[in-house]
Structures are given as structure tokens and as C-alpha cells.
Write a protein that holds these residues in place. Sequence first.
Motif, PDB file in Angstrom:
ATOM      1  N   THR A 188     -28.160  62.755 -23.459  1.00 15.60           N
ATOM      2  CA  THR A 188     -27.948  62.058 -24.839  1.00 15.60           C
ATOM      3  C   THR A 188     -29.273  60.613 -24.354  1.00 15.60           C
ATOM      4  OG1 THR A 188     -26.180  59.598 -24.460  1.00 15.60           O
ATOM      5  CG2 THR A 188     -25.462  62.391 -25.271  1.00 15.60           C
ATOM      6  N   GLN A 189     -29.801  60.024 -23.268  1.00 17.35           N
ATOM      7  CA  GLN A 189     -30.572  59.149 -23.332  1.00 17.35           C
ATOM      8  C   GLN A 189     -31.677  59.618 -23.033  1.00 17.35           C
ATOM      9  OE1 GLN A 189     -29.606  55.818 -25.010  1.00 17.35           O
ATOM     10  NE2 GLN A 189     -27.173  57.263 -25.102  1.00 17.35           N
ATOM     11  N   PHE A 190     -31.469  60.426 -21.177  1.00 13.07           N
ATOM     12  CA  PHE A 190     -33.485  61.029 -20.664  1.00 13.07           C
ATOM     13  C   PHE A 190     -33.565  62.205 -21.829  1.00 13.07           C
ATOM     14  CE2 PHE A 190     -30.853  59.107 -16.850  1.00 13.07           C
ATOM     15  CZ  PHE A 190     -31.394  58.686 -17.057  1.00 13.07           C
ATOM     16  N   VAL A 191     -32.886  62.964 -22.356  1.00 15.08           N
ATOM     17  CA  VAL A 191     -33.076  64.174 -23.341  1.00 15.08           C
ATOM     18  C   VAL A 191     -34.145  64.099 -24.081  1.00 15.08           C
ATOM     19  CG1 VAL A 191     -32.370  66.101 -24.561  1.00 15.08           C
ATOM     20  CG2 VAL A 191     -31.888  65.748 -22.467  1.00 15.08           C
ATOM     21  N   PRO A 192     -33.416  62.800 -25.540  1.00 14.87           N
ATOM     22  CA  PRO A 192     -34.413  62.572 -26.390  1.00 14.87           C
ATOM     23  C   PRO A 192     -35.764  61.856 -25.339  1.00 14.87           C
ATOM     24  CG  PRO A 192     -31.946  62.005 -27.089  1.00 14.87           C
ATOM     25  CD  PRO A 192     -32.517  62.592 -25.226  1.00 14.87           C
ATOM     26  N   GLN A 193     -35.400  61.386 -24.756  1.00 20.47           N
ATOM     27  CA  GLN A 193     -36.903  60.722 -23.393  1.00 20.47           C
ATOM     28  C   GLN A 193     -38.267  60.895 -23.143  1.00 20.47           C
ATOM     29  OE1 GLN A 193     -36.427  56.633 -22.130  1.00 20.47           O
ATOM     30  NE2 GLN A 193     -37.855  56.136 -21.523  1.00 20.47           N
ATOM     31  N   PHE A 194     -37.382  62.323 -22.341  1.00 20.27           N
ATOM     32  CA  PHE A 194     -38.203  63.037 -21.568  1.00 20.27           C
ATOM     33  C   PHE A 194     -37.893  64.236 -22.121  1.00 20.27           C
ATOM     34  CE2 PHE A 194     -36.613  59.675 -19.246  1.00 20.27           C
ATOM     35  CZ  PHE A 194     -37.550  59.422 -18.665  1.00 20.27           C
ATOM     36  N   GLY A 195     -37.213  65.170 -23.035  1.00 20.05           N
ATOM     37  CA  GLY A 195     -37.754  66.400 -23.085  1.00 20.05           C
ATOM     38  C   GLY A 195     -36.597  66.938 -23.189  1.00 20.05           C
ATOM     39  N   PRO A 196     -36.266  68.422 -23.086  1.00 19.17           N
ATOM     40  CA  PRO A 196     -35.158  68.614 -22.709  1.00 19.17           C
ATOM     41  C   PRO A 196     -34.819  69.176 -20.775  1.00 19.17           C
ATOM     42  CG  PRO A 196     -35.892  69.913 -24.512  1.00 19.17           C
ATOM     43  CD  PRO A 196     -37.030  68.883 -23.960  1.00 19.17           C
ATOM     44  N   GLY A 197     -35.879  69.993 -20.856  1.00 21.29           N
ATOM     45  CA  GLY A 197     -35.902  70.327 -18.572  1.00 21.29           C
ATOM     46  C   GLY A 197     -36.225  69.635 -18.299  1.00 21.29           C
ATOM     47  N   LYS A 198     -36.800  68.229 -17.957  1.00 28.04           N
ATOM     48  CA  LYS A 198     -36.836  67.044 -17.318  1.00 28.04           C
ATOM     49  C   LYS A 198     -35.841  65.984 -17.866  1.00 28.04           C
ATOM     50  CE  LYS A 198     -40.768  65.591 -16.151  1.00 28.04           C
ATOM     51  NZ  LYS A 198     -42.144  64.525 -16.561  1.00 28.04           N
ATOM     52  N   GLY A 199     -35.334  65.759 -18.990  1.00 26.95           N
ATOM     53  CA  GLY A 199     -34.074  64.885 -19.324  1.00 26.95           C
ATOM     54  C   GLY A 199     -32.980  65.707 -18.278  1.00 26.95           C
ATOM     55  N   VAL A 200     -32.208  66.846 -18.616  1.00 29.38           N
ATOM     56  CA  VAL A 200     -31.563  67.451 -18.278  1.00 29.38           C
ATOM     57  C   VAL A 200     -31.648  67.483 -16.433  1.00 29.38           C
ATOM     58  CG1 VAL A 200     -30.031  69.860 -17.824  1.00 29.38           C
ATOM     59  CG2 VAL A 200     -31.048  69.235 -19.780  1.00 29.38           C
ATOM     60  N   PHE A 201     -32.353  67.420 -16.195  1.00 26.79           N
ATOM     61  CA  PHE A 201     -32.793  67.796 -14.532  1.00 26.79           C
ATOM     62  C   PHE A 201     -32.346  65.973 -14.340  1.00 26.79           C
ATOM     63  CE2 PHE A 201     -34.587  66.413 -11.020  1.00 26.79           C
ATOM     64  CZ  PHE A 201     -34.383  67.610  -9.801  1.00 26.79           C
ATOM     65  N   TYR A 202     -33.356  64.721 -15.072  1.00 23.60           N
ATOM     66  CA  TYR A 202     -32.914  63.453 -14.802  1.00 23.60           C
ATOM     67  C   TYR A 202     -31.390  63.283 -14.684  1.00 23.60           C
ATOM     68  CZ  TYR A 202     -37.667  62.451 -14.324  1.00 23.60           C
ATOM     69  OH  TYR A 202     -38.756  62.035 -14.656  1.00 23.60           O
ATOM     70  N   SER A 203     -30.684  63.783 -15.924  1.00 23.05           N
ATOM     71  CA  SER A 203     -29.119  63.507 -16.137  1.00 23.05           C
ATOM     72  C   SER A 203     -28.384  64.015 -14.806  1.00 23.05           C
ATOM     73  CB  SER A 203     -28.369  64.289 -17.773  1.00 23.05           C
ATOM     74  OG  SER A 203     -29.633  63.513 -18.601  1.00 23.05           O
ATOM     75  N   ILE A 204     -28.323  65.361 -14.468  1.00 18.26           N
ATOM     76  CA  ILE A 204     -27.744  65.958 -13.138  1.00 18.26           C
ATOM     77  C   ILE A 204     -27.957  64.450 -11.812  1.00 18.26           C
ATOM     78  CG2 ILE A 204     -27.284  67.439 -11.664  1.00 18.26           C
ATOM     79  CD1 ILE A 204     -28.569  69.035 -14.131  1.00 18.26           C
ATOM     80  N   PHE A 205     -29.232  64.899 -11.801  1.00 21.21           N
ATOM     81  CA  PHE A 205     -29.837  64.085 -10.111  1.00 21.21           C
ATOM     82  C   PHE A 205     -28.989  62.713 -10.683  1.00 21.21           C
ATOM     83  CE2 PHE A 205     -32.180  61.557  -7.681  1.00 21.21           C
ATOM     84  CZ  PHE A 205     -33.279  61.975  -6.921  1.00 21.21           C
ATOM     85  N   HIS A 206     -29.448  61.495 -11.360  1.00 16.31           N
ATOM     86  CA  HIS A 206     -28.407  60.572 -11.585  1.00 16.31           C
ATOM     87  C   HIS A 206     -26.856  60.019 -11.602  1.00 16.31           C
ATOM     88  CE1 HIS A 206     -33.177  59.646 -13.038  1.00 16.31           C
ATOM     89  NE2 HIS A 206     -33.023  58.750 -12.469  1.00 16.31           N
ATOM     90  N   SER A 207     -26.498  61.338 -12.467  1.00 15.36           N
ATOM     91  CA  SER A 207     -24.622  61.058 -11.888  1.00 15.36           C
ATOM     92  C   SER A 207     -24.915  61.477 -10.580  1.00 15.36           C
ATOM     93  CB  SER A 207     -24.455  62.809 -12.813  1.00 15.36           C
ATOM     94  OG  SER A 207     -22.856  62.317 -12.953  1.00 15.36           O
ATOM     95  N   ILE A 208     -25.379  62.257  -9.866  1.00 16.03           N
ATOM     96  CA  ILE A 208     -25.002  63.046  -8.769  1.00 16.03           C
ATOM     97  C   ILE A 208     -25.538  61.692  -7.410  1.00 16.03           C
ATOM     98  CG2 ILE A 208     -25.269  64.641  -6.976  1.00 16.03           C
ATOM     99  CD1 ILE A 208     -25.602  67.102  -8.628  1.00 16.03           C
ATOM    100  N   SER A 209     -26.273  60.837  -7.908  1.00 17.71           N
ATOM    101  CA  SER A 209     -26.640  59.690  -6.887  1.00 17.71           C
ATOM    102  C   SER A 209     -25.858  58.533  -7.282  1.00 17.71           C
ATOM    103  CB  SER A 209     -28.083  59.358  -7.415  1.00 17.71           C
ATOM    104  OG  SER A 209     -28.502  58.511  -6.591  1.00 17.71           O
TER     105      SER A 209
END
Length: 448
Positions: free
Chosen positions: A149-170
Motif C-alpha cells: 500500500t506504500q511501495f506500489v504508489p511510489q515505485f509502480g506495480p512491478g517494482k512495488g510488489v517485489f519491494y514489498s515481498i522482499f522487505h516482508s521476507i527480510s
Amino acid sequence: MKWNFKSNIKLKGVQILALGFIIVILVGAILLTLPISSVSGESTDFLDALFTSTSAVCVTGLVVVDTGSYWSMFGQTVIMILIEIGGLGFMSFTTLIAILLGKKITLRERLILQDAMNTFNIQGLVKMVRYVLVFTISVQFFGALLLSTQFVPQFGPGKGVFYSIFHSISAFCNAGFDVLGKGNSLMSFNNNIVIMMVISILIIIGGLGFTVWSELYTCKSIKRVSIHSKMVILMTTVLVLGGAILMFLFEHNNSNTIADMSFIDKLMNSLFASITPRTAGFNSISTEGMSTAGQFLTIILMFIGGSPGSTAGGVKTTTIGVLIVTVISVIKGREDSEVFQRRFSKDLVYKAFTLLFVAFILVIVVTMLLSYTEKGASFIALFYETVSAMGTAGLTLGLTPELSSVGRVLIIMMMYLGRVGPLTVVLSITKKKVNSGIKYPEGKILIG
């Protein structure tokens, strides 16, 4: 004479765990050296790749190259997978694959799994592995959903979803890796309450331990919660709240950290700075800009770390808890270490002391060696780096990218020992009880 290779080479459970981590680290390092893993399309130096792979598998977060700008999408995905394997343990993944293939889990494999998951017995272990994996995926999914909800609006769908998954796992695996670039971790989001709180909650959930969550889920009454879970919850609460209060006191007038923030942001960042050293490695304020008191508090929190059977490192909350209870019991003149109307065995106290002593000696030795190899670095930076590696915390005062080749090897060894060594050493010591049948006369020496 016929040589029976299988019968002559028989590894112990703790040895299999130690070798398993090494194999995963080496495979990860080889993948990260490939040209496809870097943004530039060039092969990465093996030592840098090995350092990154070790940091990921040992869920540490120390990096010699910026994760967000140096590694390609492929390289970042490899790192993300290594974090997941390292956080949950490769034995959990091995067991899951065996279950999916319909393979029977042998008694020997269950014993190794018991060592890997740090549980009391082997009963219900396979069921617990399923629970751990379902629980992990569920928590990481909801964490990624909230972060998106924070990363997608800022980085776009593709990168935002990847960033969300990566940081959630991390965050859940207490790894501390980020792919935001510029090496600033979460400093750009230190006023974003959603990101800060979601990351904090994921760190705490991952650091409490799967045994605790499994018990809380199945236990019908709080009175029936085990002494282990009570100790974990108590120590975690004290460390998080106590650390946040002290961090606020140490940093509230520091213009390099939180002095210019609003009161709410000061509280939020103080809480985050208390949570992340145990042992996630994210930072929302400058670690280099912290006061000496703030840095020393961080070192203490990194050394303690999370709880047994979790994704976190350090000497563990229960180890410190048992020793504190023992000290209080001695002061009160009690024969046994007692808390919550339960007593701890002498073996448990010896195990806690041994683990603390081994970790402390490791920190002293490696800090001393680094003080010789890393010319010009301050003592606090060397001490901070060493404890961060041993506690698999991943925080740094900016020394990591400047480490010499020897220094990098030392930190690689420290990250590995911090994730695997103290546990395996203690297990190998405590599980080899030799009863000689001889009891020597009591000896007396002066203490203190």
C-alpha cells in the motif's frame, strides 16, 4: 578388506546442520558471481559474493556492495531465497520437499530436525514443520500486502510488489537486507508509520520463535503456557520497551538522529531502534550519527538478539533470562534458580553460561584481530561490527564496505559462527555426558 564408505563416515546431527549451511552459502555465492546477478552484467568478485551469500543465509544483513543498486533482479531474488532458507533453516525445506515427494521422515532425520528447530522433543516435529511453513507464508503475505500500500504508489506495480515481498521476507527472517538503494535502509521512510510499524511487527513475530507461536495458538489458557514461552515474552517485552525508553533518552536531543522530528516520530523511531538490533539490521536513523550511549545500547541489544527456535540470532533472550534469574536467586540465598514457581536445572544454567561465554570470547578475539587488520578504524566501529556479525544483526557504523580482504573473511566466519557455531558447540557439549563413576572431593577457592 572391503571399504564401506557409508558405515565409516557417519556425521552427527549438529555436523550435518553446520555442513548444510556451508553448502547453501557456497551455492548462493556461485550464483551471485554470475554476470546475470549484477546490474552491470559483469562477474562479481567471489569474496564479495561469498560475503553477501553468508550474510543472507545467516540472516545478518551486512553488505559490502549496496543490495538495491549493485544486484540485478535475478541477484536480489537469489538473496531473497537465501534469506528465506537461512531464516527458517534448510532442514525445514528439506523436510518439506521430502513430505511433498511422499518420502518417510526417518528417526535420524527427525533428530536432526529437532536440533535445527531447537525444540524439546521429536514428537509432532513433522506437523510442526508444516505449521511453521504455513505460518511463515501467511505472515509474510500479509506483511507484503500492507507494505504494498506504500511501495506500489511510489515505485509502480512491478517494482512495488517485489519491494514489498522482499522487505516482508527480510523483516520476518530478521535479515535486514533492503533493496531501496543508496545504503540508507529505511531512513527515507522514518516518518511513514505504516512501513515502520509493519516492519517492526514482522521483526518481533519472526524473533519470538515458532515454538512460542505454536503454543500460543494451541493453548486454551494463559496459565498453561510453558515457562519457556513466558520467559521469551517477558524478556522480549522488557528489552523492546526498555530499549525504546533508553534510546529516546539518549537520542532525543541528538540533531543527527531524532532531535528534529515530531514527538510521535521520536517515539516511533526510538521504538524501531530498539526492535531492529534484535536482530534485523534495518535502520531508520543514522547509526553513525547516534550518540556513543545509543551505539553502546545497540551493541547490547545486538548481542542478546532474539529467541530460540526463531529466525533471529544473538545469544538469545532465554539465555540472558536464565542467567539473570540465577544471579537474583544467588543474591537471595536460594539453592536453585527459580522463576514463575519453577526451577531451572543446573545443566540448563551451565548451558546458558557456556553459550554466553563462547559468544563473548568470539567477540573479543575477532575484535582484537580486526583492530590489527583494519588500520585507522575506531574501536567502537570494530566492536560494533563484530557484535553485529556474531548476533546476525546487520547494523554497521559504515565499516563493512571498507573492510580489507582479511577483515571480510573474519566477518564471514563470525556471521557463520554466530548463526551456527554457538548453538552447535553447546549442543555437542551438553549432549555428550560422560559419567566416570568418580566424584572428587570438594575444592574451595575464593571468588570476588
